[in-house]
Scaffold this active site. Structure first.
Site, PDB file in Angstrom:
ATOM      1  N   HIS A   1      50.425  -0.483 -35.695  1.00  0.00           N
ATOM      2  CA  HIS A   1      49.317  -1.423 -35.462  1.00  0.00           C
ATOM      3  C   HIS A   1      48.998  -2.243 -36.714  1.00  0.00           C
ATOM      4  O   HIS A   1      47.834  -2.552 -36.996  1.00  0.00           O
ATOM      5  CB  HIS A   1      48.064  -0.676 -34.983  1.00  0.00           C
ATOM      6  CG  HIS A   1      48.244   0.043 -33.687  1.00  0.00           C
ATOM      7  ND1 HIS A   1      48.156  -0.590 -32.465  1.00  0.00           N
ATOM      8  CD2 HIS A   1      48.524   1.342 -33.413  1.00  0.00           C
ATOM      9  CE1 HIS A   1      48.372   0.287 -31.499  1.00  0.00           C
ATOM     10  NE2 HIS A   1      48.602   1.463 -32.040  1.00  0.00           N
TER      11      HIS A   1
ATOM     12  N   ASN B   1      44.656   1.517 -25.933  1.00  0.00           N
ATOM     13  CA  ASN B   1      45.663   0.457 -25.808  1.00  0.00           C
ATOM     14  C   ASN B   1      45.329  -0.426 -24.614  1.00  0.00           C
ATOM     15  O   ASN B   1      44.363  -0.176 -23.880  1.00  0.00           O
ATOM     16  CB  ASN B   1      47.057   1.062 -25.626  1.00  0.00           C
ATOM     17  CG  ASN B   1      47.612   1.666 -26.904  1.00  0.00           C
ATOM     18  OD1 ASN B   1      47.409   1.134 -27.982  1.00  0.00           O
ATOM     19  ND2 ASN B   1      48.320   2.781 -26.780  1.00  0.00           N
TER      20      ASN B   1
ATOM     21  N   TYR C   1      44.776  10.003 -37.390  1.00  0.00           N
ATOM     22  CA  TYR C   1      44.167   8.707 -37.693  1.00  0.00           C
ATOM     23  C   TYR C   1      43.292   8.762 -38.943  1.00  0.00           C
ATOM     24  O   TYR C   1      43.416   7.929 -39.839  1.00  0.00           O
ATOM     25  CB  TYR C   1      43.366   8.207 -36.481  1.00  0.00           C
ATOM     26  CG  TYR C   1      44.241   7.513 -35.460  1.00  0.00           C
ATOM     27  CD1 TYR C   1      44.034   6.181 -35.142  1.00  0.00           C
ATOM     28  CD2 TYR C   1      45.283   8.182 -34.839  1.00  0.00           C
ATOM     29  CE1 TYR C   1      44.855   5.528 -34.218  1.00  0.00           C
ATOM     30  CE2 TYR C   1      46.103   7.548 -33.924  1.00  0.00           C
ATOM     31  CZ  TYR C   1      45.884   6.226 -33.613  1.00  0.00           C
ATOM     32  OH  TYR C   1      46.698   5.591 -32.715  1.00  0.00           O
TER      33      TYR C   1
END
Length: 485
Positions: free
Chosen positions: A56, A129, A339
């Protein structure tokens, strides 16, 4: 030692017993932190690129607000959902997945859809997403999957051999592959696509009663996609087409909006539903669990500085607020670690103190020091807990709701292995023109693959989803469906 006898090992040389399934409590989970191989893979993967995001990397963002349109407080005690008309400021980042920071916007790729809600109880990040499913369903496979989407270590070129070899050996990817290769694989703009939380999450109300939920952001602009040839033309002429379109729309007062709805499943249904509801490669039928509107998201302000706001924005699926919790979804469980770990590496241990990430709620904890500490660092206050100096203490009412787990600690897959029904259902929902474009996209993507073995294995998956689907792709590649299928 021959190639056939080489053992996969950890970075410290120990042989790996299972590289397909993380260690969980029973087939459903949750994932156990004792799976040091999983942690090592994810932690190493997060440190493979400097300084842009590993995935990303190319993105665009905007500020806006979320307004509640229906009271669902009987399902969740989250304060920002508590009353009709309540508005919560937010920031969203859209992105492609595989490309680098300077890559083209209009490539065929899933789009990241990450929303940060600045609630009075802390920040809530919904990191999804533009698709309701994903290629894999266990985080232990994520580094390997993304490696196939990146560049060959020798040629530094994209490698269709790796892409289709991995997908053909991972049949759970078929549903997402079908979406990616369909018209939806190239959105016309970031404004003209839906967004999804993708994973299953848990909502808990004030009485401690819980349900499973899935999130759906439906674009009010309508879904529009790009023709393949136009997308390729734009990639060369204006690689920042989506970024430019979003900025200009907001600058011109054409504020994009999405309606947020959820599907709600009673806890006990998870044990009897025909697909495992925690498997992110599957969807819940909306006939079984209809969409319930929650609110509306509007984007009405562009960033003042791209680096400070878009590039330094950090999102984590583990940034929950009271009333919203994790499910035992294995992919989600891995993301809860990966993350935040990526942000600690890429931006720094104090990334949440940056203006774009800073909560509007007061922050009280015992975390001190670290790179780029820009506030008072806790001053002279007490810096440990428990303590006798009136430092902040835990609030028992905010403990996550309990749910039962069972089974032996082992590396095991989900109990359900039907990777074909939903992909086939999707194929049959498409019009003839849409099917033709889907087949053409797949054939064009697979043709460069060097090994027929890989092509035939993937054809077999398409055929199992729908005989016409597999046969048309086989014919396009000048091959026949394998007899074993």
């Amino acid at each position: 030692m021959s190639d056939e006898n080489k053992k996969l090992t950890t970075s410290w040389g120990a042989p790996v017993g299972d590289n397909q399934n993380s260690i969980t409590a029973g087939s459903r989970g949750p994932t156990l932190i004792q799976d040091v191989h999983l942690l090592e893979k994810l932690a190493h993967f997060n440190r493979e690129r400097v300084p842009e995001r590993v995935v990303h990397a190319k993105g665009a963002g905007a500020h806006g607000y979320f307004e509640v349109t229906q009271d669902l407080s009987n399902y969740s005690k989250a304060s920002f959902l508590s009353e009709i008309g309540k508005r919560t400021p937010l920031f969203i980042r859209f992105s492609t997945v595989a490309g680098e920071l300077g890559s083209a916007d209009t490539v065929r790729d899933p789009r990241g859809f990450a929303v940060k809600f600045y609630t009075e109880e802390g920040n809530y990040d919904l990191v999804g997403n533009n698709t309701p499913v994903f290629f894999i369903r266990d985080a232990i496979k994520f580094p390997d999957f993304i490696h196939t989407q990146k560049r060959h270590p020798q040629t530094h070129l994209k490698n269709p051999n790796a892409v289709w070899d991995f997908w053909s050996l991972s049949p759970e990817s078929l549903h997402q592959v079908t979406i990616l290769m369909s018209d939806r694989g190239i959105p016309a703009t970031l404004r003209h696509m839906h967004g999804f939380g993708s994973h299953t999450f848990k909502w808990v109300n004030a009485e401690g009663e819980a349900v499973w939920v899935k999130y759906h952001f439906k674009t009010e602009q309508g879904v529009k996609n790009l023709d393949v040839e136009l997308a390729a033309k734009l990639a060369g002429e204006n690689p920042d087409y989506h970024t430019e379109d979003l900025f200009n729309a907001i600058a011109n007062g054409d504020f994009p909006a999405w309606k947020l709805s959820v599907q709600i499943m009673p806890l006990e249904d998870a044990n009897t539903y025909r697909f495992d509801p925690f498997d992110v490669s599957k969807v819940w039928s909306q006939k079984d669990y209809p969409l319930i509107e929650v609110g509306r998201m509007v984007l009405n302000r562009n960033p003042e500085n791209y680096f400070a706001e878009v590039e330094q924005a950090t999102f984590s699926p583990g940034a929950f607020v009271p009333g919203i919790e994790a499910s035992p979804d294995k992919m989600l469980q891995g993301r809860l670690f990966a993350y935040s770990d990526a942000h600690r590496y890429r931006v720094g241990a104090n990334h949440n103190s940056l203006p774009i990430n800073r909560p509007q709620a007061e922050v009280n904890n015992y975390q001190r020091d670290g790179q780029m500490r820009s506030d008072s660092n806790g001053g002279s206050s007490v810096y440990y807990e428990p303590n006798s100096f009136s430092g902040p203490t835990e609030s028992a009412q905010n403990k996550p709701a309990a749910y039962a787990v069972s089974g032996e600690a082992d590396s095991v897959a989900y109990d359900h292995h039907d990777h074909y029904t939903q992909a086939g259902d999707l194929y049959r929902l498409l019009s003839e023109d849409e099917r033709t474009r889907l087949v053409e996209a797949i054939v064009g993507a697979i043709k460069p693959v060097e090994k027929d073995e890989i092509k035939l294995r993937q054809i077999g998956h398409f055929y199992k989803a729908d005989p016409e689907y597999g046969t048309r792709i086989a014919e396009g590649l000048g091959l026949t469906v394998p007899q074993v299928v």
